[in-house]
Design a protein around this motif. Structure first.
Motif, PDB file in Angstrom:
ATOM      1  N   ASP A 119      17.268 -10.787   0.806  1.00 33.29           N
ATOM      2  CA  ASP A 119      16.912 -11.334  -0.376  1.00 33.29           C
ATOM      3  C   ASP A 119      17.019 -10.743  -1.550  1.00 33.29           C
ATOM      4  N   VAL A 120      17.759 -10.406  -2.117  1.00 29.47           N
ATOM      5  CA  VAL A 120      18.647  -9.795  -3.375  1.00 29.47           C
ATOM      6  C   VAL A 120      17.541  -9.758  -4.125  1.00 29.47           C
ATOM      7  N   ASP A 121      16.802 -10.800  -4.982  1.00 30.88           N
ATOM      8  CA  ASP A 121      15.861 -11.316  -5.642  1.00 30.88           C
ATOM      9  C   ASP A 121      14.948 -10.650  -5.773  1.00 30.88           C
ATOM     10  N   GLY A 122      13.927 -10.573  -3.913  1.00 36.04           N
ATOM     11  CA  GLY A 122      13.230  -9.902  -4.003  1.00 36.04           C
ATOM     12  C   GLY A 122      12.964  -8.276  -3.937  1.00 36.04           C
ATOM     13  N   PHE A 123      13.515  -7.900  -3.710  1.00 37.70           N
ATOM     14  CA  PHE A 123      13.990  -6.649  -3.919  1.00 37.70           C
ATOM     15  C   PHE A 123      14.225  -6.181  -4.805  1.00 37.70           C
ATOM     16  N   ALA A 124      14.772  -7.130  -6.345  1.00 41.65           N
ATOM     17  CA  ALA A 124      14.933  -6.347  -7.410  1.00 41.65           C
ATOM     18  C   ALA A 124      13.616  -6.282  -8.167  1.00 41.65           C
ATOM     19  N   GLN A 125      12.582  -7.754  -7.610  1.00 43.92           N
ATOM     20  CA  GLN A 125      11.260  -7.398  -8.703  1.00 43.92           C
ATOM     21  C   GLN A 125      10.668  -6.554  -7.812  1.00 43.92           C
ATOM     22  N   GLU A 178       0.824  -1.117  -0.275  1.00 47.43           N
ATOM     23  CA  GLU A 178       0.220   0.336   0.708  1.00 47.43           C
ATOM     24  C   GLU A 178       0.852   1.542   0.166  1.00 47.43           C
ATOM     25  N   THR A 179       1.967   1.425   0.603  1.00 48.67           N
ATOM     26  CA  THR A 179       2.837   2.297   0.889  1.00 48.67           C
ATOM     27  C   THR A 179       4.475   2.198   0.031  1.00 48.67           C
ATOM     28  N   GLY A 180       4.279   0.987  -0.071  1.00 50.99           N
ATOM     29  CA  GLY A 180       6.052   0.387  -0.473  1.00 50.99           C
ATOM     30  C   GLY A 180       5.719  -1.533  -0.278  1.00 50.99           C
ATOM     31  N   TYR A 181       7.065  -1.608  -0.136  1.00 52.16           N
ATOM     32  CA  TYR A 181       6.506  -3.429  -0.292  1.00 52.16           C
ATOM     33  C   TYR A 181       7.646  -3.256   1.062  1.00 52.16           C
ATOM     34  N   LEU A 182       7.943  -4.439   1.605  1.00 49.14           N
ATOM     35  CA  LEU A 182       8.707  -5.130   2.612  1.00 49.14           C
ATOM     36  C   LEU A 182       9.275  -6.576   1.971  1.00 49.14           C
ATOM     37  N   VAL A 183      10.280  -6.861   2.386  1.00 50.02           N
ATOM     38  CA  VAL A 183      11.331  -7.618   1.368  1.00 50.02           C
ATOM     39  C   VAL A 183      12.338  -8.325   2.364  1.00 50.02           C
ATOM     40  N   GLU A 184      12.646  -9.556   2.805  1.00 51.05           N
ATOM     41  CA  GLU A 184      13.162 -10.003   3.621  1.00 51.05           C
ATOM     42  C   GLU A 184      14.363  -9.304   3.778  1.00 51.05           C
ATOM     43  N   ALA A 185      14.695  -9.265   4.847  1.00 54.31           N
ATOM     44  CA  ALA A 185      16.640  -9.061   4.599  1.00 54.31           C
ATOM     45  C   ALA A 185      17.689  -9.957   3.886  1.00 54.31           C
TER      46      ALA A 185
END
Length: 381
Positions: free
Chosen positions: A327-333, A318-325
């Motif tokens: 997790d490069v692929d998660g951040f990139a996606q 809703e205001t952005g995304y939370l990603v597991e610390a």
């Protein structure tokens, strides 16, 4: 009657906690409060404080470690000097940082001056011989993650005795605005996607995750650019070494060398945020993550670690995304999805601004602090 309030900080640089202190002091009712600051050395915090027209006082002392023994620290000579300062400046109330607490508490209590402190530390719990000391001093925590970390699995205080006061953002300074000048200074095309990271150089801040994410994004969006603002704020040798390693990592990669821009320390960090399409907080852990709120106040969606405070301040999806610390692929996606969808990015940015205005403004934070100060003053009178 004007209330003279002394803030203490063992850190003289300008990191997140110190910026937070400035924001609090700036928001106080200046007809009611007269802010003073006690530091052990000259630095950017003192410079900024004086720029507001407030008094800065200096005393040399060694900041408390997590192993301090209260009954020994009250005997240090600097306690007497702090007491003399409180008397000479006619201080009415003290807001202390952790590293000064076992010194200033003794000085203030001997003069019947109320003291409180703000807990920023989540990584340790008080030792058995310190618990009585902390139980006797009013305190607020910056986030639930900080409070729970400080109290530990077997809390020595109830949660009611350690309320959470979220750090607030100055929503007049941090506001939506396009900053083409910032892109032009870095020779970035005005239509290029821009991703920003703002953090001091410490390993926990996740610069290597950010750079690895940048490599992934450049495979899909070769015209993307990446801003990194911040320095090794506190002059610690290992942080300086880490900064040098990050720089060498960038220089060794031809893509990163062309697309990553190191901006150094910035007092106008809002301009960096306003120049970005997405702001990333890739830390291994964040006790609060103030930059997320500052970015959201600027109408810029964030992609942040979900460890610690960000899980309380960022509304995932809703205001952005939370990603597991880490997790490069998660951040990139997550970043790619925002860069490739301008409509979604604009909607999340709009929602982010409204979220901060409603829940995390500096006005709300200052109001809670002023109420605490007034209660303590009334109790000591």
């Amino acid at each position: 009657m004007t209330i003279k309030i002394l803030f203490t900080s063992w850190y003289s640089g300008l990191g997140g906690g110190e910026t937070d202190l400035l924001t609090l002091a700036q928001g106080l009712d200046q007809t009611r409060y007269e802010p003073h600051l006690l530091l052990p050395r000259v630095g950017e915090l003192g410079t900024q404080w004086q720029a507001n027209g407030w008094s800065v006082h200096y005393e040399r002392w060694r900041g408390a470690t997590t192993w301090f023994v209260p009954r020994l620290w009250v005997q240090f000579p600097v306690v007497t000097r702090m007491k003399e300062l409180l008397k000479s400046q006619r201080i009415d109330i003290v807001h202390a940082d952790y590293h000064t607490l076992p010194l200033i508490v003794s000085a203030a209590q001997s003069l019947n001056i109320p003291v409180m402190w703000t807990c920023h530390g989540w990584w340790f719990q008080p030792k058995p011989w310190q618990r009585g000391f902390f139980q006797a001093i009013p305190c607020v925590a910056r986030s639930e993650a900080i409070r729970d970390g400080f109290l530990g699995p077997r809390p020595f205080l109830s949660q009611d005795q350690l309320p959470v006061v979220y750090s607030g953002v100055d929503t007049t300074r941090f506001t939506p605005s396009k900053q083409p000048e910032e892109r032009m200074k870095a020779n970035i095309p005005l239509d290029a996607p821009v991703v920003a990271m703002i953090a001091r150089f410490q390993r926990v801040k996740g610069h290597y995750t950010f750079l690895a994410m940048a490599r992934c994004i450049l495979e899909m969006l070769p015209n993307a650019h990446f801003l990194i603002a911040g320095e090794d704020t506190f002059g610690v040798a290992r942080d300086a070494d880490y900064r040098q390693q990050v720089i060498e990592n960038i220089q060794a990669d031809s893509q990163l060398r062309e697309h990553v821009h190191l901006l150094g320390f910035r007092t106008d960090v809002e301009h960096v945020l306003q120049a970005a399409d997405v702001v990333v907080c890739p830390s291994e852990f964040e006790s609060y993550g103030k930059v997320n709120l500052e970015a959201m106040a600027c109408g810029v969606p964030v992609v942040s670690t979900n460890k610690g405070g960000p899980s309380e301040t960022v509304k995932d999806g809703e205001t952005g995304y939370l990603v597991e610390a880490g997790d490069v692929d998660g951040f990139a996606q997550a970043v790619l999805s925002l860069l490739q969808n301008p409509q979604q990015r604009a909607q999340l940015g709009k929602q982010a601004r409204a979220w901060v205005e409603e829940h995390f403004s500096a006005k709300q934070m200052v109001k809670q602090y002023e109420e605490t100060f007034e209660r303590l003053l009334a109790r000591s009178s």
